[in-house]
Design a protein around this motif. Structure first.
Motif, mmCIF file in Angstrom:
data_model
loop_
_atom_site.group_PDB
_atom_site.id
_atom_site.type_symbol
_atom_site.label_atom_id
_atom_site.label_comp_id
_atom_site.label_asym_id
_atom_site.label_seq_id
_atom_site.Cartn_x
_atom_site.Cartn_y
_atom_site.Cartn_z
ATOM 1 N N LEU A 191 -8.137 6.890 9.346
ATOM 2 C CA LEU A 191 -7.652 8.272 9.359
ATOM 3 C C LEU A 191 -8.394 9.177 8.388
ATOM 4 N N GLN A 192 -9.071 8.615 7.390
ATOM 5 C CA GLN A 192 -9.668 9.443 6.333
ATOM 6 C C GLN A 192 -10.866 8.733 5.720
ATOM 7 N N GLN A 193 -11.947 9.477 5.484
ATOM 8 C CA GLN A 193 -13.188 8.909 4.969
ATOM 9 C C GLN A 193 -13.563 9.610 3.660
ATOM 10 N N PRO A 194 -13.023 9.181 2.530
ATOM 11 C CA PRO A 194 -13.233 9.898 1.260
ATOM 12 C C PRO A 194 -14.688 9.982 0.812
ATOM 13 N N LEU A 195 -15.499 8.955 1.047
ATOM 14 C CA LEU A 195 -16.895 9.011 0.604
ATOM 15 C C LEU A 195 -17.631 10.149 1.304
ATOM 16 N N SER A 196 -17.346 10.383 2.570
ATOM 17 C CA SER A 196 -18.001 11.460 3.300
ATOM 18 C C SER A 196 -17.531 12.829 2.830
ATOM 19 N N LEU A 197 -16.385 12.859 2.126
ATOM 20 C CA LEU A 197 -15.843 14.109 1.601
ATOM 21 C C LEU A 197 -16.243 14.355 0.158
ATOM 22 N N ILE A 251 -8.235 -6.046 9.976
ATOM 23 C CA ILE A 251 -9.051 -4.835 10.133
ATOM 24 C C ILE A 251 -9.477 -4.631 11.582
ATOM 25 N N LYS A 252 -9.668 -5.709 12.332
ATOM 26 C CA LYS A 252 -10.136 -5.575 13.714
ATOM 27 C C LYS A 252 -9.175 -4.775 14.585
ATOM 28 N N THR A 253 -7.889 -4.758 14.252
ATOM 29 C CA THR A 253 -6.916 -3.997 15.035
ATOM 30 C C THR A 253 -6.450 -2.738 14.310
ATOM 31 N N LEU A 254 -7.121 -2.358 13.223
ATOM 32 C CA LEU A 254 -6.660 -1.241 12.397
ATOM 33 C C LEU A 254 -6.578 0.063 13.189
ATOM 34 N N ALA A 255 -7.566 0.348 14.009
ATOM 35 C CA ALA A 255 -7.590 1.628 14.725
ATOM 36 C C ALA A 255 -6.368 1.797 15.620
ATOM 37 N N VAL A 256 -6.053 0.772 16.400
ATOM 38 C CA VAL A 256 -4.906 0.892 17.312
ATOM 39 C C VAL A 256 -3.587 0.844 16.554
ATOM 40 N N ARG A 257 -3.532 0.053 15.478
ATOM 41 C CA ARG A 257 -2.297 0.013 14.697
ATOM 42 C C ARG A 257 -2.009 1.349 14.035
ATOM 43 N N MET A 258 -3.026 1.987 13.455
ATOM 44 C CA MET A 258 -2.795 3.258 12.774
ATOM 45 C C MET A 258 -2.371 4.347 13.753
ATOM 46 N N GLN A 259 -2.849 4.266 14.973
ATOM 47 C CA GLN A 259 -2.404 5.228 15.987
ATOM 48 C C GLN A 259 -0.902 5.064 16.226
ATOM 49 N N MET A 319 -7.908 14.517 7.607
ATOM 50 C CA MET A 319 -7.406 13.285 8.211
ATOM 51 C C MET A 319 -7.391 13.442 9.728
ATOM 52 N N SER A 320 -7.531 12.325 10.441
ATOM 53 C CA SER A 320 -7.462 12.359 11.897
ATOM 54 C C SER A 320 -6.081 11.986 12.405
ATOM 55 N N GLY A 321 -5.150 11.705 11.512
ATOM 56 C CA GLY A 321 -3.767 11.378 11.835
ATOM 57 C C GLY A 321 -2.980 11.406 10.541
ATOM 58 N N PHE A 322 -1.648 11.369 10.645
ATOM 59 C CA PHE A 322 -0.825 11.570 9.460
ATOM 60 C C PHE A 322 -0.200 10.295 8.914
ATOM 61 N N GLY A 323 -0.418 9.159 9.549
ATOM 62 C CA GLY A 323 0.001 7.886 8.991
ATOM 63 C C GLY A 323 1.444 7.519 9.275
ATOM 64 N N GLY A 324 1.850 6.392 8.689
ATOM 65 C CA GLY A 324 3.158 5.821 8.993
ATOM 66 C C GLY A 324 4.109 5.765 7.825
ATOM 67 N N ILE A 325 3.828 6.493 6.746
ATOM 68 C CA ILE A 325 4.742 6.515 5.606
ATOM 69 C C ILE A 325 5.546 7.813 5.637
ATOM 70 N N VAL A 326 6.860 7.680 5.579
ATOM 71 C CA VAL A 326 7.774 8.816 5.542
ATOM 72 C C VAL A 326 8.702 8.615 4.355
ATOM 73 N N SER A 327 8.776 9.595 3.470
ATOM 74 C CA SER A 327 9.734 9.544 2.374
ATOM 75 C C SER A 327 10.814 10.584 2.616
ATOM 76 N N VAL A 328 12.009 10.281 2.155
ATOM 77 C CA VAL A 328 13.146 11.148 2.434
ATOM 78 C C VAL A 328 14.014 11.256 1.193
ATOM 79 N N ALA A 329 14.508 12.452 0.940
ATOM 80 C CA ALA A 329 15.449 12.689 -0.152
ATOM 81 C C ALA A 329 16.847 12.805 0.434
ATOM 82 N N LEU A 330 17.754 11.979 -0.056
ATOM 83 C CA LEU A 330 19.151 12.066 0.317
ATOM 84 C C LEU A 330 19.878 12.970 -0.685
#
Length: 384
Positions: free
Chosen positions: A187-193, A251-259, A299-310
């Motif tokens: 989703l993100q390539q920091p070295l290129s940035l 790593i071989k399945t990283l692309a499809v998993r991150m989607q 980023m090319s996607g927003f990832g799978g981490i969600v934080s929430v405040a109760l």
């Protein structure tokens, strides 16, 4: 097989460092468990291998794969993410040097700097890395040797402008390090940035199956890479061959998993934002997130981490202990969904510091299960 570095990310993730076995043609390279290697006369090393700490073909394959997917010239695999961080910090710093760290970072990183390296003379300051003006002022007041960036941050998912901070850091002569664990190179390539070094806990999304602990560094600087290579060998916190192989397989399945992680994360964030029992949702894909526009650019996607405040710390604890499909556990990035209460779990070591996590926060690592089942679990947990 020579792999074209211009190929797409998913192709590199599957094939980099993964030539079929020369002896048998096995498509999956073997795991090399040997701790030592026969020499053709004293000093006559076969392909440079002599002892398991200094080199192992399975670890070499993983390092080639890591370099390819992050777009770096050098990659190093370690026994844990903190071992990777420790090696980098010792390679880059001397007593008296200072690190400028985000005020919303993994608790173990803050602990390593403040309680392990601090007594050895490394100084630490914190700042909101998502605020360029605050970073610029902190750098101008006293130039640090190193800027340490997490984006998205852990656990409040702040977004930092990597290109902008790289310019600020480089103008001050600082090394710019990005922890890319949450986003991953899918989703993100920091070295290129403009970043100088990328850090990973490969335990998380790169391994992806909650069955292997590891860490990695990826960079382009030859001189710094030489110092890191020496410390990797001299200190010895290397990944073992089976750990390296499991990480490569992940790593071989990283692309499809991150989607899928991103799709499920977005669905859960949207559901939580509309729930009356929720005070606030932290997810960079939401329109309400202050860093959404920047996240969409770098980023090319927003990832799978969600934080929430109760509504309170008590409510947050009750929620975290009421899920059924989400497992109450530390860590993140596996195929299964996890719920974590940072104040008493992953970030307990930073209680009382400027990096402390509010007690009402719960962090969700959204897995790849059916979204409807995950939403139903969250709904019943909120009701309880």
């Amino acid at each position: 097989m020579t792999l074209d570095s211009a190929r797409g990310f998913a192709s590199l993730a599957v094939h980099a460092g993964q030539d079929p076995d020369a002896a048998t043609g096995a498509v999956i390279p073997p795991v090399h468990f040997s701790t030592t290697y026969a020499q053709d006369g004293i000093g006559g090393l076969r392909q440079g291998y002599e002892y398991g700490r200094s080199g192992n073909p399975t670890r070499t394959a993983l390092q080639l794969q890591l370099a390819a997917i992050e777009g770096g010239a050098h990659a190093f695999s370690f026994a844990s993410g903190l071992a990777a961080e420790d090696t980098l910090l010792r390679a880059a710093l001397e007593p008296g040097d200072e690190v400028l760290l985000g005020d919303d970072v993994y608790g173990g990183t803050h602990r390593l700097l403040s309680r392990v390296l601090g007594p050895w003379g490394v100084r630490l300051r914190v700042v909101d890395m998502s605020d360029p003006d605050a970073v610029r002022a902190a750098v101008a007041a006293r130039p640090p040797r190193l800027l340490w960036v997490e984006t998205p941050s852990n656990p409040l998912l702040r977004i930092t402008d990597i290109s902008g901070l790289a310019r600020i850091g480089h103008d001050a002569g600082a090394l710019v390090v990005v922890d890319n664990t949450f986003a991953t190179p899918a989703l993100q390539q920091p070295l290129s940035l403009g970043a100088d070094v990328v850090v990973h806990s490969t335990t998380k999304y790169l391994g992806g199956h909650s069955d292997v602990v590891g860490g990695a560094l990826v960079l382009n600087d030859d001189a710094l890479a030489e110092r890191i290579a020496f410390l990797q060998y001299a200190v010895g916190a290397v990944s073992g061959p089976l750990d390296a192989w499991l990480t490569t397989r992940g790593i071989k399945t990283l692309a499809v998993r991150m989607q899928r992680h991103s799709e499920n994360g977005a669905a859960i964030a949207a559901f939580l934002e509309g729930n009356e029992r929720v005070a606030r949702v932290y997810y960079p894909g939401l329109e309400s997130h202050p860093g959404r526009e920047l996240a969409a650019r770098q980023m090319s996607g927003f990832g799978g981490i969600v934080s929430v405040a109760l509504e309170s710390g008590e409510a947050a604890r009750r929620f975290a202990e009421s899920t059924r499909l989400f497992t109450l556990a530390e860590s993140l990035g596996g195929v299964e969904s996890l719920v974590n209460y940072p104040d008493a779990m992953t970030h307990a070591s930073v209680r009382g510091t400027e990096a402390a996590v509010p007690v009402e926060i719960v962090r969700l690592s959204v897995g790849i299960e059916d979204a409807a089942d995950l939403l139903a679990d969250i709904e019943q947990a909120l009701a309880r």
